[in-house]
Design a protein around this motif. Sequence first.
Motif, PDB file in Angstrom:
ATOM      1  N   THR A   1       2.332 -12.179   1.078  1.00  0.00           N
ATOM      2  CA  THR A   1       1.048 -11.696   0.565  1.00  0.00           C
ATOM      3  C   THR A   1       0.702 -10.323   1.123  1.00  0.00           C
ATOM      4  OG1 THR A   1      -0.096 -12.929   2.323  1.00  0.00           O
ATOM      5  CG2 THR A   1       0.119 -14.005   0.181  1.00  0.00           C
ATOM      6  N   THR A   2       1.263  -9.954   2.280  1.00  0.00           N
ATOM      7  CA  THR A   2       0.985  -8.638   2.859  1.00  0.00           C
ATOM      8  C   THR A   2       1.546  -7.496   2.010  1.00  0.00           C
ATOM      9  OG1 THR A   2       2.909  -9.006   4.280  1.00  0.00           O
ATOM     10  CG2 THR A   2       0.744  -9.372   5.253  1.00  0.00           C
TER      11      THR A   2
ATOM     12  N   ASN B   1      -1.953  -7.203   0.050  1.00  0.00           N
ATOM     13  CA  ASN B   1      -3.245  -7.127   0.721  1.00  0.00           C
ATOM     14  C   ASN B   1      -3.118  -7.555   2.174  1.00  0.00           C
ATOM     15  OD1 ASN B   1      -6.020  -6.583   0.761  1.00  0.00           O
ATOM     16  ND2 ASN B   1      -6.561  -8.724   0.422  1.00  0.00           N
TER      17      ASN B   1
ATOM     18  N   GLY C   1      -1.197  -2.317   1.223  1.00  0.00           N
ATOM     19  CA  GLY C   1      -1.338  -3.179   0.057  1.00  0.00           C
ATOM     20  C   GLY C   1      -1.463  -2.375  -1.225  1.00  0.00           C
TER      21      GLY C   1
ATOM     22  N   TYR D   1      -5.705 -14.321   0.876  1.00  0.00           N
ATOM     23  CA  TYR D   1      -5.318 -12.906   0.894  1.00  0.00           C
ATOM     24  C   TYR D   1      -5.320 -12.219  -0.468  1.00  0.00           C
ATOM     25  CZ  TYR D   1      -3.781 -13.691   5.699  1.00  0.00           C
ATOM     26  OH  TYR D   1      -3.740 -13.981   7.037  1.00  0.00           O
ATOM     27  N   LEU D   2      -5.019 -12.955  -1.525  1.00  0.00           N
ATOM     28  CA  LEU D   2      -4.831 -12.307  -2.819  1.00  0.00           C
ATOM     29  C   LEU D   2      -6.034 -12.478  -3.747  1.00  0.00           C
ATOM     30  CD1 LEU D   2      -1.078 -13.169  -3.466  1.00  0.00           C
ATOM     31  CD2 LEU D   2      -2.065 -11.161  -2.343  1.00  0.00           C
TER      32      LEU D   2
ATOM     33  N   MET E   1      -9.077 -10.179  -3.521  1.00  0.00           N
ATOM     34  CA  MET E   1      -9.049  -8.784  -3.965  1.00  0.00           C
ATOM     35  C   MET E   1      -9.939  -8.560  -5.174  1.00  0.00           C
ATOM     36  SD  MET E   1      -5.197  -7.286  -3.402  1.00  0.00           S
ATOM     37  CE  MET E   1      -4.303  -8.529  -4.316  1.00  0.00           C
TER      38      MET E   1
ATOM     39  N   SER F   1     -12.945  -7.582  -3.028  1.00  0.00           N
ATOM     40  CA  SER F   1     -12.843  -6.678  -1.875  1.00  0.00           C
ATOM     41  C   SER F   1     -12.232  -5.318  -2.192  1.00  0.00           C
ATOM     42  CB  SER F   1     -12.023  -7.350  -0.763  1.00  0.00           C
ATOM     43  OG  SER F   1     -10.694  -7.596  -1.198  1.00  0.00           O
ATOM     44  N   ARG F   2     -11.561  -5.176  -3.345  1.00  0.00           N
ATOM     45  CA  ARG F   2     -10.898  -3.909  -3.658  1.00  0.00           C
ATOM     46  C   ARG F   2     -11.388  -3.379  -4.998  1.00  0.00           C
ATOM     47  NH1 ARG F   2      -5.797  -2.353  -1.217  1.00  0.00           N
ATOM     48  NH2 ARG F   2      -5.302  -3.686   0.561  1.00  0.00           N
TER      49      ARG F   2
END
Length: 429
Positions: free
Chosen positions: A292-293, A296, A313, A359-360, A363, A366-367
Motif C-alpha cells: 500500500t505504500t 499512500n 505515494g 491506507y488506500l 485517500m 485525504s488527498r
Amino acid sequence: MSKVYALFLVITLTGCASNVYYFNEAQKQENLENGSVSIFIDAFGSVYPKNGLPPELTTNIPRESGIYDLMSMCDFDCSAVVENTEAFEICQMQHLPEKERYQFMRSVQLKLWNSRAKYLYEQIKGTKKEVVFLLHGYNSSYKDSTDSFKLMKEEVRQHAMPRERQFLFVNLYWDGFEGNPFSGAWSRAQASGPLVGFRLRQFFNAFSDMYKAEGKAPPNVTFLTHSSGAFVVGSLIGNPFFALPLLQNPKESDSEYNAFKKHRHGYESSGEYRIPEFSSMRIGMIAAATPTTTFNVLENKKDNSCKKEVDSGVLAKNVTLIFSMNGRDFALTKMFNLQNLSGLGATGSGSDKDRYCTYLNVMNESRDNVSKVHAIHFENTYAPWYRLTDKHSLGNSGYFDRTEQTNTFFNALLNNDYSDPNKHYVSCP
C-alpha cells in the motif's frame, strides 16, 4: 509452520531468474495492428529500438543485461547494425569515452520515447478514440503477456458503455523477468518495475505536451494492470519511495536507481521526469501485487526512517484508483497470509482489506489529487471447501471468470458507474 515456510521461500528466492528480451518483437513498434500499438521496455526502463538489429546479434545474450549493458559492451558488434536506424543511433555511444556513454544513451532514449509518443498522438488525433494502456505482471513471457492483453481488451470492449465507444490500446511490454516460483524472478521484478514506470514518465509527458502545444487540454487516459503492473504504474504517477529498500538507498555506482531517487518527486524542475498531467487518469488494478505504500503513506504511521520523506505515494492529479481485493489469491497471500511480509515482497494492495481501508480508501478524503478510490471483492465464493486459494491469473478460472465482480469492476473503471447491486464493493469502517 508458516514461519518455516516463509524462511524456506526467502532462502530459495535466491535462484536464477532470466530476463524477458524483446529484441525481435520490438520491430512491431510504431505499427497499428488490430486497434493496438505496442511498446517494449527492458528491465531498467529503456525502450527498445524499433529497427536496425540483425537477429543474429541477439541470439546469445548474456543474462542480467539491459539494452545499455548489451550495446555499450566492446564486444557487441555495432558494425553489423543497419545504418540510419534507432539501433544504429544507440550504437554511436561506442565511439565515446566510457564515462560519457550513459548520458548519451539517456539522450537517445528521450528521442525514442518522443517518437513513440508522436506516433500514438498521430493515431488518435482528430478521432474519438479513447486510449487504454495495458500492463502485464511479472514472470510473463511475450506470449503470456499477449494473451493477457487479449483478455483485457475483450473485457474493455464488452463492458464499455455506450457500445459505440472506440478504443486504441497501448500494450506496454516490460521485462518482469521469468523463472520458476523459486527462481528469484519476483524479487527482481519488484526491483525493476519502479524503474520502468519512472522512465515511462518521458513517454507520457511527451504525449501530453503534444496536446498542450496545440492549445488543447490533455486527454482522459485509462490504465488496466495485472499483478505487478501495479508497481509500474505506481512510479509513473507518483513516488513509491517506501515500497522498496533499493529505491531509498541505492549504491553510488547504480545510475538507474540514483536517477529515480533524484527525480522521484516528479517536480516541474525534473523536466521529462515530472509527474505526467492528464484531464483524468483512471487506473484499474487486478490483483495488485504491491504494498500500500506504493500509493499512500500516512504521516502518523511513519517509522523513524520515513519521517524525512515528503511527497510520497500518488502525486498525479485527477486520479481514480480501482482495485480488486482477494484475500484468497495464491500469489498475493503467498498461501499463508504473508502478503505484508516485506522480505517476500509485500502485496497487500490487492489482498489485505484492513490495509486497503487504513491506507488506500482514506485517500478519497485525504488527498485532493485523488478523485476516487474503490475496491471490489474478487474472492471465489463458489469454490469447493477443499480449495483454499484462488488463482492469480486473469483467465483459466481466474479473476475475469467471476462475472459479477468483473462487471462491477469495469463499470466503475470505464463507465463511472459505482452501483453495487451484488454487494461486491469493499466496505470500510
